[in-house]
Enzyme design. Structure first.
Site, short mmCIF file in Angstrom:
data_model
loop_
_atom_site.label_atom_id
_atom_site.label_comp_id
_atom_site.label_asym_id
_atom_site.label_seq_id
_atom_site.Cartn_x
_atom_site.Cartn_y
_atom_site.Cartn_z
N LYS A 46 15.23 -71.00 -3.72
CA LYS A 46 16.03 -70.27 -2.75
C LYS A 46 17.46 -70.80 -2.84
O LYS A 46 17.67 -72.01 -2.99
CB LYS A 46 15.44 -70.50 -1.35
CG LYS A 46 16.13 -69.75 -0.22
CD LYS A 46 15.39 -69.96 1.10
CE LYS A 46 16.04 -69.22 2.25
NZ LYS A 46 15.29 -69.37 3.52
N SER B 98 14.13 -65.22 6.04
CA SER B 98 15.30 -65.17 5.20
C SER B 98 15.01 -65.42 3.73
O SER B 98 15.87 -65.22 2.89
CB SER B 98 16.31 -66.21 5.68
OG SER B 98 15.77 -67.51 5.55
N SER C 34 10.85 -68.13 8.11
CA SER C 34 11.36 -67.57 6.86
C SER C 34 10.55 -67.84 5.60
O SER C 34 10.90 -67.32 4.54
CB SER C 34 12.79 -68.06 6.62
OG SER C 34 13.65 -67.39 7.49
N1 GLN Z 1 14.33 -64.95 11.64
C1 GLN Z 1 14.69 -66.22 12.14
C2 GLN Z 1 16.19 -66.29 12.30
O1 GLN Z 1 16.82 -65.34 12.00
C3 GLN Z 1 14.21 -67.32 11.23
C4 GLN Z 1 15.00 -67.51 10.01
C5 GLN Z 1 14.56 -68.68 9.21
O2 GLN Z 1 13.43 -69.15 9.35
N2 GLN Z 1 15.45 -69.19 8.38
O3 GLN Z 1 16.73 -67.26 12.71
#
Ligand code: GLN
Length: 483
Positions: free
Chosen positions: A76, A151, A175
């Site tokens: 990532k 994400s 995410s």
């Molecule tokens: N959807 C959550 C956010 O927008 C989690 C994102 C994540 O785990 N990086 O913060």
């Protein structure tokens, strides 16, 4: 060749059926051919990959072995990779080449893994759909009109489309698990502190945790083995020995106590997903598990608490991107304030700016007690709920998401609608617990995930349950059409 799992690749390499270099070239060609449909990569690292593959083949020829030696993966794009762009999905870092490798990157490279590239992601890991990336949205290989989740949407889409067998990802509020659910993968968020955060660009430091995304629990065990462990460079890293995750996969589930929280089956859950979760419960009962209804009474407060704590930490973490030390700098600043304002205004996208403002507000002198402190108190209540539940059960099971992957753009005008989709995943981050999502079936041709949560450091138990489930189901073997 591209259909092989990490475990199959390890066996094939050990049996000299093919070399890492051959496999790497096949996958790089596949990425070049198919990724334009998905946009799952921000950078391809072809030269590095071939070099690492040759080195791994040479190490095997010298008698070395190891499940990751010669295994192709991707990172990532928030894991720092020395000399390679590490963008975090943001215009702010489009020109940033990291001067060092993240601990996770260094550990996997030392184990012989081959880095094919850096995967697309929501900007600074803020999002649930991979639509906030400065490099454009990622498409879900199961239906190109739908989001892959976020994400870590790039890592998920690439693995689901068989562009590579596994990838690293991070999970601040879901995410890893939510994109795994949306793309029919297995994804594991480890216990907070299990995997080093050093060199992992911070979103919300008390919640962020790196982990594996792969097709099977067996492969997650292999990749986690390479990622986990104490790191003196990360003050939140835990100095606990890393168990052999593959060794526990075969244990019987006889007598395993599975807790199913009654709060999970509320009106917000798609009834078709509820049905698939019931099927997976029955499957685990057949394998010897005992089901118990439990309660997590503070779950309803988790989303508001998370969406105060995460932006608060983000507003602090992201203050370092100011156009001075590194990252995007505006043209011809008039003075220092103008430089800060325009560099940050141009470098950050809308969602990141929204969260910086929310976070700065929640931390400001007059509001700290009302928002941030209150959210931290809720966080403790959420943790206490889990501690009470784990006195009675070994694993908690439920849906990973209330709905399957939505259409691209469907939630763009309403950020809160997207935040609500995180209802099942963020509690594990607030409490620091490990969680796993695995394939549980399909709704309208789109994958659905079942989530398992375990007590601290019980990643092995999660992988064991998921592996036994996968030996008796075939959801995880389904491949999206066209890939
Ligand atoms: N959807 C959550 C956010 O927008 C989690 C994102 C994540 O785990 N990086 O913060």
């Amino acid at each position: 060749m591209h259909q092989m799992t990490l475990a199959e690749i390890a066996r094939g390499l050990a049996d000299k059926k093919f070399s890492s270099e051959e496999l790497t070239k096949v996958l790089l060609a596949r990425i070049t051919q198919l990724d334009p449909q998905l946009n799952s990569f921000i950078s391809l690292t072809e030269d590095l990959a071939i070099e690492q593959a040759k080195a791994a083949d040479a190490r095997r020829a010298n008698g070395e072995s190891g499940a990751l030696l010669g295994a192709p993966i991707a990172h990532k794009d928030l894991f720092c990779t020395q000399g390679i762009r590490t963008s975090c999905g943001s215009k702010m870092l489009d020109n940033f080449k990291a001067p060092y490798d993240a601990t996770v990157v260094a550990k996997l490279a030392a184990a012989g893994a081959v880095t094919l590239g850096k995967t697309n992601m929501d900007e600074f890991a803020m999002g649930s759909a991979n639509e906030s990336s400065w490099y454009g949205a990622v498409k879900n290989p199961w239906n190109l009109e739908h989001v892959p989740g976020g994400s870590s949407g790039g890592s998920a889409a690439a693995v689901a489309a068989r562009l590579l067998p596994a990838a690293t990802a991070t999970d601040t509020g879901g995410s890893i698990r939510q994109p795994a659910a949306f793309t029919n993968l297995t994804g594991l968020k480890p216990t907070y502190g299990r995997v080093s955060r050093w060199g992992m660009i911070a979103y919300a430091s008390s919640l962020d945790q790196g982990g594996p995304l792969a097709r099977t629990a067996e492969d997650c065990a292999i990749l986690l083995q390479g990622m986990a462990g104490f790191d003196p460079n990360d003050s939140t890293s835990i100095d606990e020995p890393v168990p052999d995750y593959s060794a526990s996969l075969g244990e019987s589930l006889q007598g395993l106590r599975i807790g199913v929280p009654k709060e999970y089956f509320s009106a917000g859950l798609d009834p078709r997903i509820a049905g698939l979760i019931q099927n997976s419960i029955q499957q685990l009962q057949k394998l010897g598990a005992v089901i118990k209804e439990i309660s997590l009474p503070n779950m309803q407060h988790a989303i508001p608490a998370y969406y105060v704590i995460a932006p608060a930490e983000a507003s602090s973490n992201l203050s370092r991107f100011d156009g001075v030390r590194f990252g995007h700098r505006c043209e011809n600043p008039e003075n220092l304030i103008d430089l800060y304002k325009r560099s940050r205004g141009e470098g950050f996208g809308a969602e990141v700016q929204r969260r910086i403002m929310v976070g700065a507000y929640a931390l400001s002198a007059g509001y700290y007690d009302a928002y941030y402190l209150k959210a931290q108190k809720i966080r403790r209540l959420v943790k206490n709920d889990f501690m009470a539940a784990f006195n009675e059960v070994d694993i908690i099971l439920g849906p990973t998401t209330p709905n399957p992957a939505w259409k691209l753009g469907a939630k763009n005008s309403d950020p809160v609608a997207a935040y609500l989709e995180d209802v099942y995943t963020i509690t594990a981050n607030l409490a620091g617990l490990p969680g796993l999502s695995m394939p549980a079936g399909f709704v309208d041709g789109l994958p659905v995930g079942v989530q398992l949560l375990a007590p601290y450091f019980q990643e092995g138990r999660l992988l064991n349950v998921a592996h036994q489930y996968q030996l008796n189901t075939d959801w995880h073997t389904r491949t999206p059409t066209g890939f």
